[in-house]
Design an enzyme around this catalytic site. Structure first.
Site, PDB file in Angstrom:
ATOM      1  N   HIS A  43     -29.417 -28.019 -45.219  1.00  0.00           N
ATOM      2  CA  HIS A  43     -29.753 -29.440 -45.028  1.00  0.00           C
ATOM      3  C   HIS A  43     -31.183 -29.586 -44.510  1.00  0.00           C
ATOM      4  CE1 HIS A  43     -29.217 -29.150 -40.623  1.00  0.00           C
ATOM      5  NE2 HIS A  43     -28.056 -28.542 -40.826  1.00  0.00           N
ATOM      6  N   ARG A  83     -25.794 -25.646 -34.748  1.00  0.00           N
ATOM      7  CA  ARG A  83     -26.845 -26.651 -34.969  1.00  0.00           C
ATOM      8  C   ARG A  83     -27.306 -27.115 -33.593  1.00  0.00           C
ATOM      9  NH1 ARG A  83     -24.532 -29.426 -38.380  1.00  0.00           N
ATOM     10  NH2 ARG A  83     -23.631 -31.196 -37.291  1.00  0.00           N
ATOM     11  N   ASP A  86     -28.388 -39.370 -31.421  1.00  0.00           N
ATOM     12  CA  ASP A  86     -27.848 -38.372 -32.355  1.00  0.00           C
ATOM     13  C   ASP A  86     -28.160 -36.985 -31.799  1.00  0.00           C
ATOM     14  OD1 ASP A  86     -26.960 -36.997 -34.568  1.00  0.00           O
ATOM     15  OD2 ASP A  86     -28.497 -37.742 -35.937  1.00  0.00           O
ATOM     16  N   GLU A  92     -33.190 -31.119 -36.167  1.00  0.00           N
ATOM     17  CA  GLU A  92     -31.827 -30.586 -36.164  1.00  0.00           C
ATOM     18  C   GLU A  92     -31.619 -29.383 -37.082  1.00  0.00           C
ATOM     19  OE1 GLU A  92     -28.955 -33.162 -38.232  1.00  0.00           O
ATOM     20  OE2 GLU A  92     -30.464 -34.748 -38.119  1.00  0.00           O
ATOM     21  N   HIS A 138     -29.068 -42.764 -39.593  1.00  0.00           N
ATOM     22  CA  HIS A 138     -30.048 -42.390 -40.620  1.00  0.00           C
ATOM     23  C   HIS A 138     -30.821 -43.674 -40.875  1.00  0.00           C
ATOM     24  CE1 HIS A 138     -27.103 -39.012 -41.983  1.00  0.00           C
ATOM     25  NE2 HIS A 138     -27.726 -38.735 -40.873  1.00  0.00           N
ATOM     26  N   ASP A 142     -21.591 -32.725 -32.611  1.00  0.00           N
ATOM     27  CA  ASP A 142     -22.665 -33.609 -33.087  1.00  0.00           C
ATOM     28  C   ASP A 142     -22.161 -35.016 -32.827  1.00  0.00           C
ATOM     29  OD1 ASP A 142     -24.482 -35.170 -34.453  1.00  0.00           O
ATOM     30  OD2 ASP A 142     -24.539 -33.910 -36.242  1.00  0.00           O
ATOM     31  N   HIS A 154     -20.059 -32.110 -42.244  1.00  0.00           N
ATOM     32  CA  HIS A 154     -19.594 -33.429 -41.803  1.00  0.00           C
ATOM     33  C   HIS A 154     -18.154 -33.386 -41.299  1.00  0.00           C
ATOM     34  CE1 HIS A 154     -22.858 -35.828 -44.152  1.00  0.00           C
ATOM     35  NE2 HIS A 154     -23.306 -35.270 -43.058  1.00  0.00           N
ATOM     36  N   TYR A 184     -25.396 -21.641 -40.697  1.00  0.00           N
ATOM     37  CA  TYR A 184     -23.961 -21.747 -40.990  1.00  0.00           C
ATOM     38  C   TYR A 184     -23.584 -20.536 -41.841  1.00  0.00           C
ATOM     39  CZ  TYR A 184     -25.644 -26.365 -39.820  1.00  0.00           C
ATOM     40  OH  TYR A 184     -26.274 -27.403 -39.196  1.00  0.00           O
ATOM     41  N   ASP A 211      -3.208 -57.380 -40.820  1.00  0.00           N
ATOM     42  CA  ASP A 211      -4.100 -58.417 -40.293  1.00  0.00           C
ATOM     43  C   ASP A 211      -5.052 -57.875 -39.221  1.00  0.00           C
ATOM     44  OD1 ASP A 211      -2.218 -57.969 -38.399  1.00  0.00           O
ATOM     45  OD2 ASP A 211      -1.728 -60.085 -38.049  1.00  0.00           O
ATOM     46  N   HIS A 235     -34.336 -36.784 -39.669  1.00  0.00           N
ATOM     47  CA  HIS A 235     -34.342 -38.099 -40.330  1.00  0.00           C
ATOM     48  C   HIS A 235     -34.825 -39.127 -39.319  1.00  0.00           C
ATOM     49  CE1 HIS A 235     -30.594 -38.759 -38.059  1.00  0.00           C
ATOM     50  NE2 HIS A 235     -30.245 -37.542 -38.445  1.00  0.00           N
ATOM     51  N   GLU A 287     -29.651 -30.301 -32.112  1.00  0.00           N
ATOM     52  CA  GLU A 287     -30.296 -31.544 -32.553  1.00  0.00           C
ATOM     53  C   GLU A 287     -30.753 -32.367 -31.354  1.00  0.00           C
ATOM     54  OE1 GLU A 287     -27.739 -34.179 -34.792  1.00  0.00           O
ATOM     55  OE2 GLU A 287     -29.480 -35.275 -35.567  1.00  0.00           O
TER      56      GLU A 287
HETATM   57  N1  GLY Z   1     -25.022 -36.986 -37.019  1.00  0.00           N
HETATM   58  C1  GLY Z   1     -25.542 -37.131 -38.295  1.00  0.00           C
HETATM   59  C2  GLY Z   1     -26.763 -36.351 -38.470  1.00  0.00           C
HETATM   60  O1  GLY Z   1     -27.056 -35.511 -37.662  1.00  0.00           O
HETATM   61  O2  GLY Z   1     -27.511 -36.592 -39.376  1.00  0.00           O
HETATM   62 MN    MN Z   2     -26.270 -35.459 -35.689  1.00  0.00          MN
HETATM   63 MN    MN Z   3     -29.041 -36.263 -37.278  1.00  0.00          MN
END
Ligand code: GLY
Ligand code: MN
Ligand code: MN
Length: 477
Positions: A372, A444, A289, A423, A383, A278, A261, A427, A48, A376, A446
């Site tokens: 990647h 990374r 982000d 970003e 996103h 991240d 991820h 890697y 619940d 975004h 960002e």
């Molecule tokens: N944290 C998700 C991205 O960087 O797109």
């Molecule tokens: Mn991110």
């Molecule tokens: Mn991002």
């Protein structure tokens, strides 16, 4: 006490009314009709227990109302009708105060409000007045009784009364493009909230760096599990009023950084490794982000520093082309060129095999280490909504992120008030031919960029990004 149904006690009602007026105008310009928008469903977690409730982003953008079980109907005349839970003294003892339909018009600036139990009757009456019904296609498809099936029931009900002269909409249209385009251009209130969210998140990243530095100063040969670092982030988010993280925090020790991820787990972070975080908070419905990669014990080792400086240079190149009139994809192209050159300079890629930087880009050989995109839209959703292609422009030959060539629209031209992330990363998974001293390094960087009149402003720079500055922060007590 905070007003029921509203995150912020200082919510600017006029802003939400102005957004509804703009959407009504867009409806009229597109032929008219009525827009139907439910908020998000409550999602069961187990037994619940429910997941913490999070409103639907479109719905909240137009109402500022964050209670579950609510609907907005917006006619092209601008008339707004809200359906929400009725006041209920006994339920409010358990679940908290409800705004209720009686108080809703004054609190939210809508024209009328009804008990959500009257939804079927109100929908039948409102839909019968409009030849076109607008709703976001594909929204909440995971609901057992999704929006489309509810609409089907209401339309069937009206159709069944056609012989009595009852009218029924004959056209269904997707509301998402109209709303997404509005949300892509942030207004002053939105940018102010996003700046605060970014500042909180930057503080959380700095806190995580200081935390690691202190732990390794106290115990140089020890380790820190990822979940302890995540706890520092959450503490900082929450103590500044953030309602929640904007997405699951990535806290990746060492090789885990090469999993794009990766969620914070229990891997121990050790001296000599990098930590990739991240993470960003959500504040009053807006995401931040940020990614930073820092040395666990405060000192970059030479191969780490070599790759770090390449990623930082790639981000600088992306930021330099993020300005009004440029295209969204320009940042990616600029970052890829710097990364690809860096791959050749460091021996990640072999000039004899891969050729020069143009060849590396042409063949997409760089994707072994950078797979990647570079950014975004950012807003209510991490996103965020918004078309990435300039659909009004003629298709032209394009190359996508995987090197696929196709005839498609060019990417969208940036305008002031849009917010993007920048970003880039590198890697390095162990592989034959890849220098071993780079193996398992994942980096990374960002930041969140607001497009301004002349360029872009990085609103998340409250945490250091240059390697020397990160080391200096981690040296300080
Ligand atoms: N944290 C998700 C991205 O960087 O797109
Ligand atoms: Mn991110
Ligand atoms: Mn991002």
């Amino acid at each position: 006490m905070q007003r029921p149904g509203c995150y912020s006690a200082v919510m600017n009602i006029a802003n939400f009314s102005a957004r509804r007026a703009r959407l009504a105008q867009a409806l009229r310009a597109a032929g008219g009709g009525i827009a139907v928008l439910p908020t998000a469903p409550v999602c069961a977690r187990n037994a619940d227990n429910d997941h913490p409730y999070r409103h639907d982003s479109h719905f909240h953008y137009l109402t500022g109302f964050d209670e579950p079980q609510a609907w907005l109907l917006l006619a092209d005349s601008g008339e707004a009708t809200l359906l929400c839970r009725a006041k209920d003294a006994s339920r409010e003892i358990w679940d908290g105060l409800r705004l209720g339909p009686q108080a809703a018009p004054a609190a939210l600036g809508v024209n009328a409000a009804f008990d959500v139990e009257q939804l079927d009757a109100v929908m039948a009456e409102q839909l019968a007045k409009h030849p076109t019904v607008w709703f976001p296609f594909g929204l909440h498809t995971d609901m057992r009784s999704g929006l489309t099936s509810r609409l089907d029931e209401w339309l069937a009900g009206l159709r069944a009364q056609a012989r009595n002269g009852v009218k029924c909409p004959t056209t269904q249209r997707d509301l998402t493009p109209l709303l997404a385009d509005m949300r892509l251009h942030k207004d002053g209130d939105e940018l102010a909230t996003m700046r605060r969210a970014a500042a909180i998140s930057a503080g959380a990243h700095a806190r995580a760096m200081r935390f690691c530095a202190a732990r390794f100063r106290a115990e140089p040969l020890g380790s820190v599990p990822e979940y302890e670092i995540e706890a520092e982030l959450l503490h900082e988010f929450r103590r500044h009023g953030s309602q929640s993280p904007a997405y699951p925090s990535i806290v990746a020790a060492g090789a885990n950084a090469c999993v794009l991820h990766y969620a914070a787990g229990n891997t121990p972070l050790r001296a000599g490794e990098l930590c990739l975080i991240d993470a960003g908070c959500e504040l009053d419905g807006y995401a931040s982000d940020i990614t930073r990669t820092f040395p666990a014990d405060g000192r970059f080792r030479a191969p780490q520093r070599d790759l770090y400086d390449i990623v930082l240079a790639a981000q600088a190149a992306a930021a330099a082309v993020t300005r009004p009139g440029a295209r969204h994809r320009d940042a990616h192209h600029a970052a890829v060129r710097v990364l690809a050159q860096g791959m050749l300079d460091t021996g990640l890629l072999d000039r004899e095999v891969d050729g020069n930087v143009d060849a590396v880009i042409e063949t997409t050989a760089y994707r072994q280490f950078y797979m990647h995109g570079t950014g975004h839209w950012l807003g209510r959703d991490v996103h965020d909504v918004g078309e990435y292609l300039a659909l009004g422009e003629a298709p032209a030959p394009q190359v996508d992120g995987a090197g696929q060539k196709s005839l498609t629209h060019p990417s969208r031209v940036l305008q002031p008030g849009m917010v993007v992330t920048l970003e880039p990363g590198l890697y390095v998974r162990p592989a034959a031919g890849v220098p071993e001293h780079f193996w398992n390094i994942g980096i990374r960087i960002e930041d969140d960029a607001v497009v301004t009149a002349s360029g872009c402003e990085l609103i998340s720079r409250g945490v250091p990004v240059a390697a020397d500055e990160i080391e200096a922060l981690m040296r300080a007590d």
